[in-house]
Design an enzyme around this catalytic site. Structure first.
Site, PDB file in Angstrom:
ATOM      1  N   CYS A   3     -33.352  17.375 -32.032  1.00 37.29           N
ATOM      2  CA  CYS A   3     -31.890  17.528 -31.974  1.00 37.29           C
ATOM      3  C   CYS A   3     -31.420  18.225 -33.250  1.00 37.29           C
ATOM      4  O   CYS A   3     -31.674  17.757 -34.358  1.00 37.29           O
ATOM      5  CB  CYS A   3     -31.231  16.156 -31.833  1.00 37.29           C
ATOM      6  SG  CYS A   3     -29.451  16.209 -32.055  1.00 37.29           S
ATOM      7  N   CYS A   6     -29.279  16.019 -35.523  1.00 41.04           N
ATOM      8  CA  CYS A   6     -30.105  15.002 -36.196  1.00 41.04           C
ATOM      9  C   CYS A   6     -30.854  15.644 -37.364  1.00 41.04           C
ATOM     10  O   CYS A   6     -30.965  15.042 -38.438  1.00 41.04           O
ATOM     11  CB  CYS A   6     -31.087  14.361 -35.222  1.00 41.04           C
ATOM     12  SG  CYS A   6     -30.377  13.066 -34.184  1.00 41.04           S
ATOM     13  N   ASP A  29     -18.748  24.556 -39.503  1.00 42.70           N
ATOM     14  CA  ASP A  29     -19.399  25.197 -38.362  1.00 42.70           C
ATOM     15  C   ASP A  29     -20.001  26.526 -38.805  1.00 42.70           C
ATOM     16  O   ASP A  29     -19.386  27.285 -39.565  1.00 42.70           O
ATOM     17  CB  ASP A  29     -18.381  25.407 -37.234  1.00 42.70           C
ATOM     18  CG  ASP A  29     -19.046  25.695 -35.900  1.00 42.70           C
ATOM     19  OD1 ASP A  29     -18.970  24.838 -35.004  1.00 42.70           O
ATOM     20  OD2 ASP A  29     -19.647  26.774 -35.751  1.00 42.70           O
ATOM     21  N   HIS A  45     -27.766   9.229 -33.368  1.00 47.44           N
ATOM     22  CA  HIS A  45     -27.767  10.178 -32.246  1.00 47.44           C
ATOM     23  C   HIS A  45     -27.056   9.578 -31.037  1.00 47.44           C
ATOM     24  O   HIS A  45     -27.478   8.557 -30.496  1.00 47.44           O
ATOM     25  CB  HIS A  45     -29.189  10.576 -31.857  1.00 47.44           C
ATOM     26  CG  HIS A  45     -29.205  11.557 -30.732  1.00 47.44           C
ATOM     27  ND1 HIS A  45     -29.073  12.910 -30.937  1.00 47.44           N
ATOM     28  CD2 HIS A  45     -29.283  11.381 -29.389  1.00 47.44           C
ATOM     29  CE1 HIS A  45     -29.087  13.530 -29.763  1.00 47.44           C
ATOM     30  NE2 HIS A  45     -29.215  12.617 -28.804  1.00 47.44           N
ATOM     31  N   ASN A  86     -16.083  18.522 -26.899  1.00 47.71           N
ATOM     32  CA  ASN A  86     -16.580  19.079 -25.640  1.00 47.71           C
ATOM     33  C   ASN A  86     -17.627  18.148 -25.055  1.00 47.71           C
ATOM     34  O   ASN A  86     -18.532  17.699 -25.764  1.00 47.71           O
ATOM     35  CB  ASN A  86     -17.208  20.457 -25.885  1.00 47.71           C
ATOM     36  CG  ASN A  86     -16.197  21.498 -26.314  1.00 47.71           C
ATOM     37  OD1 ASN A  86     -15.071  21.496 -25.846  1.00 47.71           O
ATOM     38  ND2 ASN A  86     -16.594  22.388 -27.215  1.00 47.71           N
ATOM     39  N   GLY A  92     -18.308  23.422 -22.282  1.00 50.72           N
ATOM     40  CA  GLY A  92     -18.833  24.276 -23.345  1.00 50.72           C
ATOM     41  C   GLY A  92     -19.693  23.567 -24.371  1.00 50.72           C
ATOM     42  O   GLY A  92     -19.998  24.136 -25.415  1.00 50.72           O
ATOM     43  N   HIS A  97     -25.451  16.362 -29.338  1.00 57.88           N
ATOM     44  CA  HIS A  97     -25.277  15.295 -30.330  1.00 57.88           C
ATOM     45  C   HIS A  97     -23.776  15.285 -30.579  1.00 57.88           C
ATOM     46  O   HIS A  97     -23.217  16.311 -31.013  1.00 57.88           O
ATOM     47  CB  HIS A  97     -26.082  15.620 -31.598  1.00 57.88           C
ATOM     48  CG  HIS A  97     -25.980  14.603 -32.699  1.00 57.88           C
ATOM     49  ND1 HIS A  97     -27.098  14.047 -33.321  1.00 57.88           N
ATOM     50  CD2 HIS A  97     -24.905  14.045 -33.318  1.00 57.88           C
ATOM     51  CE1 HIS A  97     -26.706  13.203 -34.257  1.00 57.88           C
ATOM     52  NE2 HIS A  97     -25.360  13.189 -34.293  1.00 57.88           N
ATOM     53  N   HIS A  99     -20.076  15.527 -31.404  1.00 59.11           N
ATOM     54  CA  HIS A  99     -19.440  16.160 -32.572  1.00 59.11           C
ATOM     55  C   HIS A  99     -17.984  16.429 -32.253  1.00 59.11           C
ATOM     56  O   HIS A  99     -17.637  16.848 -31.147  1.00 59.11           O
ATOM     57  CB  HIS A  99     -20.160  17.445 -32.989  1.00 59.11           C
ATOM     58  CG  HIS A  99     -20.378  18.422 -31.875  1.00 59.11           C
ATOM     59  ND1 HIS A  99     -21.395  18.290 -30.960  1.00 59.11           N
ATOM     60  CD2 HIS A  99     -19.700  19.545 -31.511  1.00 59.11           C
ATOM     61  CE1 HIS A  99     -21.342  19.283 -30.091  1.00 59.11           C
ATOM     62  NE2 HIS A  99     -20.319  20.057 -30.399  1.00 59.11           N
ATOM     63  N   HIS A 101     -14.959  18.783 -33.221  1.00 56.54           N
ATOM     64  CA  HIS A 101     -14.530  20.001 -33.894  1.00 56.54           C
ATOM     65  C   HIS A 101     -13.168  19.732 -34.536  1.00 56.54           C
ATOM     66  O   HIS A 101     -12.289  19.127 -33.907  1.00 56.54           O
ATOM     67  CB  HIS A 101     -14.334  21.145 -32.897  1.00 56.54           C
ATOM     68  CG  HIS A 101     -15.570  21.590 -32.183  1.00 56.54           C
ATOM     69  ND1 HIS A 101     -16.253  22.727 -32.528  1.00 56.54           N
ATOM     70  CD2 HIS A 101     -16.232  21.063 -31.126  1.00 56.54           C
ATOM     71  CE1 HIS A 101     -17.286  22.896 -31.713  1.00 56.54           C
ATOM     72  NE2 HIS A 101     -17.296  21.902 -30.841  1.00 56.54           N
TER      73      HIS A 101
HETATM   74  P1  5GP Z   1     -20.282  22.723 -28.850  1.00 54.63           P
HETATM   75  O1  5GP Z   1     -20.274  24.076 -28.186  1.00 54.63           O
HETATM   76  O2  5GP Z   1     -21.526  21.941 -28.500  1.00 54.63           O
HETATM   77  O3  5GP Z   1     -19.030  21.925 -28.659  1.00 54.63           O
HETATM   78  O4  5GP Z   1     -20.322  23.015 -30.401  1.00 54.63           O
HETATM   79  C1  5GP Z   1     -21.491  23.257 -31.107  1.00 54.63           C
HETATM   80  C2  5GP Z   1     -21.079  23.913 -32.407  1.00 54.63           C
HETATM   81  O5  5GP Z   1     -22.172  23.869 -33.297  1.00 54.63           O
HETATM   82  C3  5GP Z   1     -20.710  25.398 -32.244  1.00 54.63           C
HETATM   83  O6  5GP Z   1     -19.367  25.588 -32.680  1.00 54.63           O
HETATM   84  C4  5GP Z   1     -21.726  26.120 -33.124  1.00 54.63           C
HETATM   85  O7  5GP Z   1     -21.173  27.228 -33.806  1.00 54.63           O
HETATM   86  C5  5GP Z   1     -22.179  25.030 -34.067  1.00 54.63           C
HETATM   87  N1  5GP Z   1     -23.537  25.200 -34.548  1.00 54.63           N
HETATM   88  C6  5GP Z   1     -24.628  25.536 -33.802  1.00 54.63           C
HETATM   89  N2  5GP Z   1     -25.728  25.571 -34.570  1.00 54.63           N
HETATM   90  C7  5GP Z   1     -25.316  25.254 -35.829  1.00 54.63           C
HETATM   91  C8  5GP Z   1     -26.011  25.135 -37.079  1.00 54.63           C
HETATM   92  O8  5GP Z   1     -27.231  25.315 -37.194  1.00 54.63           O
HETATM   93  N3  5GP Z   1     -25.261  24.795 -38.167  1.00 54.63           N
HETATM   94  C9  5GP Z   1     -23.918  24.585 -38.082  1.00 54.63           C
HETATM   95  N4  5GP Z   1     -23.282  24.270 -39.212  1.00 54.63           N
HETATM   96  N5  5GP Z   1     -23.237  24.683 -36.918  1.00 54.63           N
HETATM   97  C10 5GP Z   1     -23.926  25.013 -35.816  1.00 54.63           C
HETATM   98 ZN    ZN Z   2     -29.039  14.055 -32.587  1.00 57.16          ZN
END
Ligand code: 5GP
Ligand code: ZN
Length: 113
Positions: A3, A6, A29, A45, A86, A92, A97, A99, A101
């Site tokens: 993950c 993680c 991000d 997790h 999300n 999206g 894991h 999160h 935003h």
């Molecule tokens: P989701 O689309 O799952 O709601 O958001 C995932 C977020 O994680 C995206 O906004 C993406 O830019 C961010 N993200 C993906 N990989 C990484 C990473 O390796 N480091 C950081 N800091 N953000 C990441």
């Molecule tokens: Zn995780």
């Protein structure tokens, strides 16, 4: 399957950290969608919002209050900011894991895309 978040929590992948305590980590991000784009994750997790139970209520409250605190630190608490959680593919979610935003620093459209 490993993950990504993680790995960030464990320090195995670097991140630009914004806040850390025993339960939460916040980091910028990697692909910011606004001048402020912070992700707040539980250290434990949890894959999606569908996996939350009553035992997580304090954790989710702490995530929400941390979003407000970070927005305040960045000066966006009065002008406004957006929190987004999300859940699953059609919304999206790409990292499974949990999160939150935290976006701010520009006008936000509604309804969201
Ligand atoms: P989701 O689309 O799952 O709601 O958001 C995932 C977020 O994680 C995206 O906004 C993406 O830019 C961010 N993200 C993906 N990989 C990484 C990473 O390796 N480091 C950081 N800091 N953000 C990441
Ligand atoms: Zn995780």
């Amino acid at each position: 399957m490993p993950c990504l978040f993680c790995h960030i929590v464990e320090g195995r992948i670097p991140a630009s950290k914004v806040y850390e305590d025993a339960d939460l980590l916040a980091f910028n991000d990697i692909n910011p969608q606004a001048p402020m784009h912070v992700l707040i994750v539980p250290k434990a997790h949890i894959a999606t919002a569908n996996d939350l139970t009553v035992e997580h209520d304090i954790l989710v409250g702490a995530m929400t209050r941390r979003a407000a605190a970070i927005a305040r630190e960045r000066g966006y608490h009065a002008s406004g900011y957006r929190t987004v959680l999300n859940c699953n593919a059609q919304a999206g979610q790409t990292v499974f894991h949990l999160h939150l935003h935290v976006l701010g620093g520009r006008d936000m459209a509604w309804p969201p895309g």
